[in-house]
Design a protein around this motif. Structure first.
Motif, PDB file in Angstrom:
ATOM      1  N   MET A   1       0.822  -1.207   0.000  1.00 48.17           N
ATOM      2  CA  MET A   1       0.000   0.000   0.000  1.00 48.17           C
ATOM      3  C   MET A   1       0.856   1.257   0.000  1.00 48.17           C
ATOM      4  O   MET A   1       0.517   2.250  -0.664  1.00 48.17           O
ATOM      5  CB  MET A   1      -0.929  -0.008   1.212  1.00 48.17           C
ATOM      6  CG  MET A   1      -2.011  -1.065   1.140  1.00 48.17           C
ATOM      7  SD  MET A   1      -2.957  -1.228   2.676  1.00 48.17           S
ATOM      8  CE  MET A   1      -3.755   0.376   2.718  1.00 48.17           C
ATOM      9  N   SER A   2       1.970   1.226   0.729  1.00 52.44           N
ATOM     10  CA  SER A   2       2.869   2.386   0.722  1.00 52.44           C
ATOM     11  C   SER A   2       3.511   2.563  -0.654  1.00 52.44           C
ATOM     12  O   SER A   2       3.705   3.693  -1.111  1.00 52.44           O
ATOM     13  CB  SER A   2       3.943   2.228   1.797  1.00 52.44           C
ATOM     14  OG  SER A   2       4.843   1.183   1.472  1.00 52.44           O
ATOM     15  N   TYR A   3       3.817   1.457  -1.321  1.00 53.56           N
ATOM     16  CA  TYR A   3       4.370   1.527  -2.678  1.00 53.56           C
ATOM     17  C   TYR A   3       3.346   2.107  -3.653  1.00 53.56           C
ATOM     18  O   TYR A   3       3.683   2.923  -4.519  1.00 53.56           O
ATOM     19  CB  TYR A   3       4.792   0.128  -3.131  1.00 53.56           C
ATOM     20  CG  TYR A   3       5.277   0.063  -4.562  1.00 53.56           C
ATOM     21  CD1 TYR A   3       6.449   0.708  -4.951  1.00 53.56           C
ATOM     22  CD2 TYR A   3       4.557  -0.651  -5.520  1.00 53.56           C
ATOM     23  CE1 TYR A   3       6.887   0.646  -6.265  1.00 53.56           C
ATOM     24  CE2 TYR A   3       4.994  -0.721  -6.836  1.00 53.56           C
ATOM     25  CZ  TYR A   3       6.151  -0.067  -7.207  1.00 53.56           C
ATOM     26  OH  TYR A   3       6.582  -0.131  -8.506  1.00 53.56           O
ATOM     27  N   ASP A   4       2.092   1.721  -3.478  1.00 50.51           N
ATOM     28  CA  ASP A   4       1.028   2.265  -4.323  1.00 50.51           C
ATOM     29  C   ASP A   4       0.899   3.765  -4.134  1.00 50.51           C
ATOM     30  O   ASP A   4       0.767   4.527  -5.117  1.00 50.51           O
ATOM     31  CB  ASP A   4      -0.293   1.572  -3.985  1.00 50.51           C
ATOM     32  CG  ASP A   4      -1.465   2.170  -4.725  1.00 50.51           C
ATOM     33  OD1 ASP A   4      -1.555   1.974  -5.956  1.00 50.51           O
ATOM     34  OD2 ASP A   4      -2.301   2.838  -4.084  1.00 50.51           O
TER      35      ASP A   4
ATOM     36  N   ILE B   1       7.578  10.557  -0.446  1.00 50.77           N
ATOM     37  CA  ILE B   1       6.253  11.173  -0.523  1.00 50.77           C
ATOM     38  C   ILE B   1       6.248  12.520   0.180  1.00 50.77           C
ATOM     39  O   ILE B   1       5.650  13.496  -0.311  1.00 50.77           O
ATOM     40  CB  ILE B   1       5.198  10.235   0.099  1.00 50.77           C
ATOM     41  CG1 ILE B   1       4.992   9.005  -0.797  1.00 50.77           C
ATOM     42  CG2 ILE B   1       3.879  10.957   0.324  1.00 50.77           C
ATOM     43  CD1 ILE B   1       4.092   7.947  -0.191  1.00 50.77           C
ATOM     44  N   PHE B   2       6.928  12.597   1.320  1.00 52.38           N
ATOM     45  CA  PHE B   2       6.962  13.846   2.082  1.00 52.38           C
ATOM     46  C   PHE B   2       7.599  14.974   1.264  1.00 52.38           C
ATOM     47  O   PHE B   2       7.070  16.097   1.226  1.00 52.38           O
ATOM     48  CB  PHE B   2       7.740  13.629   3.383  1.00 52.38           C
ATOM     49  CG  PHE B   2       7.875  14.870   4.219  1.00 52.38           C
ATOM     50  CD1 PHE B   2       6.805  15.352   4.947  1.00 52.38           C
ATOM     51  CD2 PHE B   2       9.084  15.554   4.270  1.00 52.38           C
ATOM     52  CE1 PHE B   2       6.934  16.508   5.718  1.00 52.38           C
ATOM     53  CE2 PHE B   2       9.218  16.704   5.036  1.00 52.38           C
ATOM     54  CZ  PHE B   2       8.134  17.182   5.760  1.00 52.38           C
TER      55      PHE B   2
ATOM     56  N   CYS C   1      -1.410  10.323   4.317  1.00 49.71           N
ATOM     57  CA  CYS C   1      -0.118   9.715   4.632  1.00 49.71           C
ATOM     58  C   CYS C   1       0.103   9.589   6.135  1.00 49.71           C
ATOM     59  O   CYS C   1       0.629   8.583   6.605  1.00 49.71           O
ATOM     60  CB  CYS C   1       1.009  10.530   4.003  1.00 49.71           C
ATOM     61  SG  CYS C   1       0.977  10.550   2.203  1.00 49.71           S
ATOM     62  N   SER C   2      -0.281  10.613   6.886  1.00 51.91           N
ATOM     63  CA  SER C   2      -0.082  10.566   8.335  1.00 51.91           C
ATOM     64  C   SER C   2      -0.937   9.471   8.967  1.00 51.91           C
ATOM     65  O   SER C   2      -0.510   8.803   9.915  1.00 51.91           O
ATOM     66  CB  SER C   2      -0.415  11.925   8.961  1.00 51.91           C
ATOM     67  OG  SER C   2      -1.775  12.259   8.731  1.00 51.91           O
ATOM     68  N   SER C   3      -2.142   9.267   8.438  1.00 50.44           N
ATOM     69  CA  SER C   3      -2.992   8.189   8.944  1.00 50.44           C
ATOM     70  C   SER C   3      -2.361   6.827   8.686  1.00 50.44           C
ATOM     71  O   SER C   3      -2.352   5.949   9.558  1.00 50.44           O
ATOM     72  CB  SER C   3      -4.377   8.262   8.280  1.00 50.44           C
ATOM     73  OG  SER C   3      -5.014   9.482   8.571  1.00 50.44           O
ATOM     74  N   HIS C   4      -1.824   6.647   7.482  1.00 53.15           N
ATOM     75  CA  HIS C   4      -1.166   5.394   7.138  1.00 53.15           C
ATOM     76  C   HIS C   4       0.035   5.148   8.043  1.00 53.15           C
ATOM     77  O   HIS C   4       0.214   4.044   8.568  1.00 53.15           O
ATOM     78  CB  HIS C   4      -0.731   5.440   5.670  1.00 53.15           C
ATOM     79  CG  HIS C   4      -0.223   4.119   5.172  1.00 53.15           C
ATOM     80  ND1 HIS C   4       0.348   3.981   3.937  1.00 53.15           N
ATOM     81  CD2 HIS C   4      -0.180   2.887   5.739  1.00 53.15           C
ATOM     82  CE1 HIS C   4       0.701   2.717   3.756  1.00 53.15           C
ATOM     83  NE2 HIS C   4       0.402   2.045   4.838  1.00 53.15           N
ATOM     84  N   LEU C   5       0.846   6.179   8.246  1.00 54.29           N
ATOM     85  CA  LEU C   5       2.030   6.034   9.088  1.00 54.29           C
ATOM     86  C   LEU C   5       1.669   5.714  10.534  1.00 54.29           C
ATOM     87  O   LEU C   5       2.404   4.988  11.219  1.00 54.29           O
ATOM     88  CB  LEU C   5       2.867   7.316   9.027  1.00 54.29           C
ATOM     89  CG  LEU C   5       3.714   7.504   7.770  1.00 54.29           C
ATOM     90  CD1 LEU C   5       4.405   8.858   7.790  1.00 54.29           C
ATOM     91  CD2 LEU C   5       4.751   6.396   7.638  1.00 54.29           C
ATOM     92  N   MET C   6       0.548   6.243  10.996  1.00 53.05           N
ATOM     93  CA  MET C   6       0.134   5.968  12.374  1.00 53.05           C
ATOM     94  C   MET C   6      -0.189   4.487  12.544  1.00 53.05           C
ATOM     95  O   MET C   6       0.232   3.854  13.518  1.00 53.05           O
ATOM     96  CB  MET C   6      -1.084   6.819  12.731  1.00 53.05           C
ATOM     97  CG  MET C   6      -1.581   6.608  14.155  1.00 53.05           C
ATOM     98  SD  MET C   6      -2.888   7.774  14.598  1.00 53.05           S
ATOM     99  CE  MET C   6      -4.183   7.252  13.465  1.00 53.05           C
ATOM    100  N   VAL C   7      -0.929   3.907  11.587  1.00 49.37           N
ATOM    101  CA  VAL C   7      -1.253   2.487  11.661  1.00 49.37           C
ATOM    102  C   VAL C   7      -0.001   1.642  11.476  1.00 49.37           C
ATOM    103  O   VAL C   7       0.195   0.639  12.172  1.00 49.37           O
ATOM    104  CB  VAL C   7      -2.312   2.121  10.602  1.00 49.37           C
ATOM    105  CG1 VAL C   7      -2.509   0.612  10.531  1.00 49.37           C
ATOM    106  CG2 VAL C   7      -3.627   2.799  10.927  1.00 49.37           C
TER     107      VAL C   7
ATOM    108  N   ILE D   1      -9.419   4.507   9.764  1.00 48.80           N
ATOM    109  CA  ILE D   1      -8.351   5.399   9.303  1.00 48.80           C
ATOM    110  C   ILE D   1      -8.202   5.373   7.792  1.00 48.80           C
ATOM    111  O   ILE D   1      -8.085   6.417   7.149  1.00 48.80           O
ATOM    112  CB  ILE D   1      -7.018   5.021   9.978  1.00 48.80           C
ATOM    113  CG1 ILE D   1      -7.092   5.331  11.478  1.00 48.80           C
ATOM    114  CG2 ILE D   1      -5.853   5.754   9.342  1.00 48.80           C
ATOM    115  CD1 ILE D   1      -5.867   4.925  12.242  1.00 48.80           C
ATOM    116  N   TYR D   2      -8.230   4.182   7.206  1.00 48.45           N
ATOM    117  CA  TYR D   2      -7.944   4.064   5.787  1.00 48.45           C
ATOM    118  C   TYR D   2      -9.140   4.381   4.895  1.00 48.45           C
ATOM    119  O   TYR D   2      -8.972   4.877   3.789  1.00 48.45           O
ATOM    120  CB  TYR D   2      -7.454   2.653   5.460  1.00 48.45           C
ATOM    121  CG  TYR D   2      -6.032   2.406   5.875  1.00 48.45           C
ATOM    122  CD1 TYR D   2      -5.004   3.211   5.416  1.00 48.45           C
ATOM    123  CD2 TYR D   2      -5.728   1.362   6.727  1.00 48.45           C
ATOM    124  CE1 TYR D   2      -3.706   2.981   5.798  1.00 48.45           C
ATOM    125  CE2 TYR D   2      -4.422   1.119   7.111  1.00 48.45           C
ATOM    126  CZ  TYR D   2      -3.417   1.941   6.641  1.00 48.45           C
ATOM    127  OH  TYR D   2      -2.128   1.700   7.023  1.00 48.45           O
TER     128      TYR D   2
END
Length: 321
Positions: free
Chosen positions: A119-122, A222-223, A242-248, A290-291
């Motif tokens: 998902m991060s790669y996507d 990405i940042f 992005c911040s939501s993804h990083l939190m999970v 979150i997602y």
């Protein structure tokens, strides 16, 4: 797994669960029951929406569907048995069921880690390389990547299953946990568990850490791409996702690393229980929220389905508008 207890085969273990709950067991039971039901409904909602909505047939939502399936898998494997342990204070589980639960939990955990990396790669491709995103993320690639994540998780977990199968369990057969987790199970073995501990540590360090570094690397890129976006609104929207993804990612990878880098005999079982609750109960609940449930496209899909089922209300709203 064929444990041995005083040279005779042990056919069941005893799960202690949370012996310190006392009069609070009913309150904890109801809270976990609500979390389990909401988790199942939230993830099933995501799967149903993506399957029924043409606008959600993009790679990101395909990966979200697989993540929801993985969360359902984890919750179904752990949740009902946890509720049974709390309700009965102690719970008997067969050796075969214990072995099966441990295997599917490990396979699901590894699969979810792989899905988070995909998902991060996507997101990296969509934000940092948008012109080539459609060409790279073709129709078949998302499904192939998701299938690879499932296969990798179940095959890697099989290695641990084989090693545990070779261990001897000569008593006692009491597991101080709410499910058959690795660390408390290894404490019951009278065999040398170093091979299992080393294998699990190597798996975590090579697979989990590699995936975590990959996720962090993609989000660093990405940042910097976000900083180059001129529109403040677009920048905030992308940064929020992005911040939501990083939190999970931080929560999930953090608990996995803390639990399985060094599952030795000196491991704190109380800490293990708390981290396991966070990993198996809280994370599957947070993922759909979150997602997806905060996602505007998901909200639009829900509203369209709702108004299709309520045409009179839709007409009244359009008439008053």
């Amino acid at each position: 797994m064929m444990p041995v207890y005083n040279q005779t085969t042990v056919f069941e273990f005893i799960l202690l669960g949370f012996p310190g709950l006392h009069t609070f067991w009913l309150f904890v039971f109801l809270i976990l029951l609500i979390i389990y039901v909401v988790t199942m409904l939230g993830n099933l909602l995501i799967i149903g929406l993506v399957s029924a909505t043409f606008q959600l047939q993009s790679p990101m939502y395909i990966f979200l569907t697989h993540l929801s399936l993985c969360d359902i898998f984890i919750s179904t494997n752990i949740g009902p048995n946890t509720l049974r342990v709390i309700a009965s204070r102690t719970c008997y589980i067969s050796a075969l069921s214990c072995d099966t639960q441990l295997y599917f939990f490990g396979a699901s955990a590894l699969t979810e880690c792989a899905l988070l990396s995909v998902m991060s790669y996507d997101r990296y491709l969509a934000i940092c390389n948008p012109l080539h995103y459609a060409a790279i993320m073709s129709h078949t690639l998302p499904h192939s990547l998701a299938t690879t994540c499932w296969l990798a998780g179940f095959l890697l977990a099989m290695i641990t299953k084989i090693l545990i199968f070779q261990l001897d369990f000569c008593g006692p057969n009491i597991i101080d946990h709410f499910f058959c987790d690795l660390a408390p199970l290894l404490q019951l073995s009278c065999s040398d568990t170093k091979s299992v501990e080393i294998q699990v540590s190597i798996t975590v360090m090579t697979i989990i850490f590699t995936q975590l570094l990959f996720v962090l690397g993609t989000y660093i890129c990405i940042f910097f791409s976000i900083l180059q976006i001129s529109s403040t609104g677009s920048r905030q929207k992308v940064f929020s996702t992005c911040s939501s993804h990083l939190m999970v990612v931080s929560t999930y990878y953090g608990t996995i690393i803390a639990l399985y880098v060094a599952p030795s005999r000196g491991y704190s079982l109380n800490l293990n229980k708390m981290l396991s609750l966070l990993n198996t109960i809280a994370t599957p609940l947070c993922n759909p929220i979150i997602y997806s449930l905060r996602n505007n496209e998901i909200k639009i899909a829900i509203s369209k389905i709702y108004f299709q089922k309520n045409p009179l209300k839709d007409q009244r709203q359009s008439g008053t508008g």
